[in-house]
Design a protein around this motif. Sequence first.
Motif, mmCIF file in Angstrom:
data_model
loop_
_atom_site.group_PDB
_atom_site.id
_atom_site.type_symbol
_atom_site.label_atom_id
_atom_site.label_comp_id
_atom_site.label_asym_id
_atom_site.label_seq_id
_atom_site.Cartn_x
_atom_site.Cartn_y
_atom_site.Cartn_z
ATOM 1 N N SER A 1 -14.280 43.495 16.913
ATOM 2 C CA SER A 1 -14.487 42.577 18.044
ATOM 3 C C SER A 1 -15.305 41.357 17.635
ATOM 4 O O SER A 1 -15.389 40.384 18.377
ATOM 5 C CB SER A 1 -15.180 43.308 19.196
ATOM 6 N N HIS A 2 -15.925 41.422 16.444
ATOM 7 C CA HIS A 2 -16.742 40.316 15.958
ATOM 8 C C HIS A 2 -16.382 40.017 14.497
ATOM 9 O O HIS A 2 -16.289 40.943 13.683
ATOM 10 C CB HIS A 2 -18.232 40.654 16.008
ATOM 11 N N ILE A 3 -16.209 38.732 14.198
ATOM 12 C CA ILE A 3 -15.916 38.309 12.827
ATOM 13 C C ILE A 3 -16.931 37.243 12.428
ATOM 14 O O ILE A 3 -17.183 36.317 13.200
ATOM 15 C CB ILE A 3 -14.477 37.754 12.722
ATOM 16 N N PHE A 4 -17.484 37.384 11.233
ATOM 17 C CA PHE A 4 -18.498 36.464 10.743
ATOM 18 C C PHE A 4 -17.977 35.787 9.470
ATOM 19 O O PHE A 4 -17.630 36.475 8.505
ATOM 20 C CB PHE A 4 -19.795 37.224 10.445
ATOM 21 N N ILE A 5 -17.918 34.462 9.479
ATOM 22 C CA ILE A 5 -17.424 33.724 8.318
ATOM 23 C C ILE A 5 -18.605 32.965 7.702
ATOM 24 O O ILE A 5 -19.219 32.117 8.349
ATOM 25 C CB ILE A 5 -16.311 32.732 8.725
ATOM 26 N N SER A 6 -18.896 33.279 6.430
ATOM 27 C CA SER A 6 -20.106 32.735 5.796
ATOM 28 C C SER A 6 -20.014 31.237 5.537
ATOM 29 O O SER A 6 -20.998 30.516 5.682
ATOM 30 C CB SER A 6 -20.385 33.473 4.485
ATOM 31 N N HIS A 7 -18.830 30.765 5.123
ATOM 32 C CA HIS A 7 -18.669 29.334 4.840
ATOM 33 C C HIS A 7 -17.188 29.022 4.683
ATOM 34 O O HIS A 7 -16.355 29.937 4.589
ATOM 35 C CB HIS A 7 -19.485 28.898 3.619
ATOM 36 N N LEU A 8 -16.887 27.753 4.617
ATOM 37 C CA LEU A 8 -15.477 27.348 4.678
ATOM 38 C C LEU A 8 -14.875 27.004 3.319
ATOM 39 O O LEU A 8 -14.042 26.101 3.207
ATOM 40 C CB LEU A 8 -15.301 26.218 5.692
ATOM 41 N N HIS A 9 -15.257 27.747 2.278
ATOM 42 C CA HIS A 9 -14.453 27.772 1.068
ATOM 43 C C HIS A 9 -13.346 28.799 1.309
ATOM 44 O O HIS A 9 -13.583 29.877 1.868
ATOM 45 C CB HIS A 9 -15.286 28.135 -0.156
ATOM 46 N N GLY A 10 -12.141 28.425 0.841
ATOM 47 C CA GLY A 10 -10.960 29.185 1.225
ATOM 48 C C GLY A 10 -11.017 30.664 0.911
ATOM 49 O O GLY A 10 -10.485 31.476 1.672
ATOM 50 N N ASP A 11 -11.656 31.022 -0.202
ATOM 51 C CA ASP A 11 -11.656 32.436 -0.576
ATOM 52 C C ASP A 11 -12.491 33.285 0.387
ATOM 53 O O ASP A 11 -12.569 34.502 0.222
ATOM 54 C CB ASP A 11 -12.116 32.621 -2.023
ATOM 55 N N HIS A 12 -13.074 32.639 1.401
ATOM 56 C CA HIS A 12 -13.853 33.387 2.392
ATOM 57 C C HIS A 12 -13.241 33.352 3.785
ATOM 58 O O HIS A 12 -13.736 34.022 4.681
ATOM 59 C CB HIS A 12 -15.295 32.864 2.428
ATOM 60 N N TYR A 13 -12.150 32.573 3.980
ATOM 61 C CA TYR A 13 -11.596 32.537 5.343
ATOM 62 C C TYR A 13 -10.093 32.291 5.446
ATOM 63 O O TYR A 13 -9.548 32.319 6.545
ATOM 64 C CB TYR A 13 -12.343 31.482 6.178
ATOM 65 N N VAL B 1 -15.742 34.977 17.077
ATOM 66 C CA VAL B 1 -15.783 34.494 15.694
ATOM 67 C C VAL B 1 -17.005 33.605 15.524
ATOM 68 O O VAL B 1 -17.177 32.639 16.269
ATOM 69 C CB VAL B 1 -14.507 33.701 15.346
ATOM 70 N N PHE B 2 -17.838 33.959 14.563
ATOM 71 C CA PHE B 2 -19.039 33.186 14.255
ATOM 72 C C PHE B 2 -18.811 32.488 12.915
ATOM 73 O O PHE B 2 -18.573 33.148 11.903
ATOM 74 C CB PHE B 2 -20.260 34.105 14.151
ATOM 75 N N HIS C 1 -13.247 33.662 21.233
ATOM 76 C CA HIS C 1 -14.458 32.863 21.450
ATOM 77 C C HIS C 1 -15.030 32.409 20.108
ATOM 78 O O HIS C 1 -15.332 33.253 19.261
ATOM 79 C CB HIS C 1 -15.517 33.683 22.184
ATOM 80 N N PHE C 2 -15.171 31.115 19.926
ATOM 81 C CA PHE C 2 -15.812 30.604 18.714
ATOM 82 C C PHE C 2 -17.291 30.356 18.981
ATOM 83 O O PHE C 2 -17.652 29.801 20.023
ATOM 84 C CB PHE C 2 -15.169 29.282 18.287
ATOM 85 N N HIS C 3 -18.112 30.776 18.018
ATOM 86 C CA HIS C 3 -19.549 30.525 18.112
ATOM 87 C C HIS C 3 -19.947 29.776 16.841
ATOM 88 O O HIS C 3 -19.788 30.308 15.739
ATOM 89 C CB HIS C 3 -20.325 31.836 18.187
ATOM 90 N N THR C 4 -20.440 28.581 17.001
ATOM 91 C CA THR C 4 -20.812 27.784 15.836
ATOM 92 C C THR C 4 -22.156 28.240 15.290
ATOM 93 O O THR C 4 -23.122 28.383 16.042
ATOM 94 C CB THR C 4 -20.902 26.305 16.233
ATOM 95 N N ILE C 5 -22.201 28.470 13.965
ATOM 96 C CA ILE C 5 -23.497 28.756 13.358
ATOM 97 C C ILE C 5 -23.930 27.531 12.578
ATOM 98 O O ILE C 5 -23.141 26.878 11.903
ATOM 99 C CB ILE C 5 -23.487 30.030 12.475
ATOM 100 N N SER C 6 -25.210 27.188 12.730
ATOM 101 C CA SER C 6 -25.682 25.936 12.128
ATOM 102 C C SER C 6 -27.114 26.040 11.625
ATOM 103 O O SER C 6 -27.707 25.053 11.234
ATOM 104 C CB SER C 6 -25.572 24.798 13.144
ATOM 105 N N GLY C 7 -27.690 27.233 11.633
ATOM 106 C CA GLY C 7 -29.054 27.401 11.120
ATOM 107 C C GLY C 7 -29.401 28.873 11.218
ATOM 108 O O GLY C 7 -28.563 29.686 11.606
ATOM 109 N N ASN C 8 -30.627 29.247 10.838
ATOM 110 C CA ASN C 8 -31.038 30.644 10.976
ATOM 111 C C ASN C 8 -31.058 30.995 12.461
ATOM 112 O O ASN C 8 -31.644 30.268 13.259
ATOM 113 C CB ASN C 8 -32.421 30.847 10.376
ATOM 114 N N ALA C 9 -30.405 32.080 12.852
ATOM 115 C CA ALA C 9 -30.300 32.395 14.284
ATOM 116 C C ALA C 9 -29.932 33.850 14.485
ATOM 117 O O ALA C 9 -29.443 34.521 13.573
ATOM 118 C CB ALA C 9 -29.231 31.514 14.932
ATOM 119 N N THR C 10 -30.192 34.350 15.697
ATOM 120 C CA THR C 10 -29.706 35.668 16.099
ATOM 121 C C THR C 10 -28.352 35.491 16.760
ATOM 122 O O THR C 10 -28.208 34.698 17.683
ATOM 123 C CB THR C 10 -30.688 36.322 17.092
ATOM 124 N N LEU C 11 -27.348 36.198 16.257
ATOM 125 C CA LEU C 11 -25.985 36.010 16.741
ATOM 126 C C LEU C 11 -25.584 37.085 17.748
ATOM 127 O O LEU C 11 -24.870 36.810 18.706
ATOM 128 C CB LEU C 11 -25.006 36.031 15.557
#
Lengths: 301, 301
Positions: A55-67, A88-89, A114-124
């Motif tokens: 139900s939750h997906i976390f993507i670390s960064h937008l280099h292709g081998d990660h998403y 999706v975070f 639902h997209f959730h933008t991550i942009s700094g240290n945070a509780t998701l």
Amino acid sequence: MLTVTILGNNSAVPAFNRHPTSQVVTQDGTNYLVDCGEGTQIQMIKYKVRRGKISHIFISHLHGDHYYGLIGLLNTFGLLSHLQELHVFAPAPLQEIIELQLKVAETHLPYALHFHTISGNATLVDNEQITIKCFRTDHRIPTYGFTFEEKTRKRKLLIEKVREQEIPVTFYSSLQEGLDYTKPDGTVVYNADITTTPAPGNKYAFCADTRYDERIIEHIRGFDLIYHETTYLDNLQEQAFARFHSTTRQAGTIALKAGVKRLLIGHFSSKYNELEPFLEETKSVFANTSLAMEGQTYEIS
Amino acid sequence: MLTVTILGNNSAVPAFNRHPTSQVVTQDGTNYLVDCGEGTQIQMIKYKVRRGKISHIFISHLHGDHYYGLIGLLNTFGLLSHLQELHVFAPAPLQEIIELQLKVAETHLPYALHFHTISGNATLVDNEQITIKCFRTDHRIPTYGFTFEEKTRKRKLLIEKVREQEIPVTFYSSLQEGLDYTKPDGTVVYNADITTTPAPGNKYAFCADTRYDERIIEHIRGFDLIYHETTYLDNLQEQAFARFHSTTRQAGTIALKAGVKRLLIGHFSSKYNELEPFLEETKSVFANTSLAMEGQTYEIS
């Protein structure tokens, strides 16, 4: 129980039957997907990961081998049509990419995405079972690691003893919180005599792609298990720095300085066929290290 | 020689170890990639397709199971850095999708990537070896099939005989074109006596995703081999129509009416484990039918 199952342990290019980054963190039947390189949905079939439990997906960064595998998985979820909703975070541009691809295919997903933008240290995520946070790492583009901290469970009632003391059911939740019970006649029933202390919640950290960065340590201190990348062996420290990656000894040093219990290493460069040297070099710094192997599930405790 | 190698023969969702659409058409050492579903680059490794020999990629339409593997392949080409340039032929929005993904990753490909928009029936490639055209099919979003027509080779010189007749080397290319040679003394050396007739060029068509559509026939008439989708068995004709796909008997009928020599069927729905019924049903209409099996190479002659 908290576990992590490795679906991909390689860096950029698939090689030697290793796949790009993806792993599934499971707690009490809920699957949290961390990164989703190309072919992740095929790896899920191979290793019998229950896709319907995600139900939750976390993507670390937008280099292709990660998403690059995410859009295919989102479509498959739609075709299987068994999802209530999906969160999706990820760093911000992902939403634009996904929505563009859905638009040109004239695809309307039959579930709420639902997209959730991550942009700094945070509780998701923070609920009764788990707290999931993100923290920034040192990579070429904005990149985030994720921590999974199980909540310590409530005290467990020794139900025979509780009944023996004739404690009203309405007070049970107070007992789980650790309170003593005072009978109408003033006798005190001590909590420790009628409940057991639960094991503390377990803690796992996925440290994403990163250069050696001691700022990570504060986020993972004392964790039960961490996954840290080791793209290169230690003789390629300069190359690792130039490409914003880490080496074996660097991963081991982070684990050592953070005082964690166990270290998993992965994100191996496609130039390496043999992985044993990664294990040996890392163990020379931090003994309780394991290779993150595809298809394997690691218990976090 | 013209061949086609199947990398993926399944429809939308990976299932039963079958993968989404992709195939490689090879002529004299040049590889033309047709569609590129998720995991295509992994299939290329598995089946030893020489990625460095690919200079042209053709994407039939922008449903994910036909192109989600492209962005990963483009990145891999960059990391292997062995390409001079690459031509991608696809419906227009693909360029925007790819460029957005490269931008957010801050990736600059080390080779020239040329996008060519396809928007109607057209000739895409025409050189000394081959003519490649596209034609519209009947699918939910704009979709194109592709035809590969080898040029008929030049006549081959019987070099011993040519020398015997003391024909000057400067006239050899005229001999290859079929001209007779007149000696200084007026004697005519007939072309048929000193050259051999080449076999006609072979013809292959990839008919993409499509409903049963007789308008396809004019583009593939008399071809040596065609690939036609058979998403469903024939009892699901209504479902096929509703979803813009074809059945076994429909594919066989197109092959029969177009007078082609041989038919390959693929794009099987994920609901089917067994493929033999596809073959049996299609053969009942068009005998020279084969299942498109992953990893197999089919000669076109």
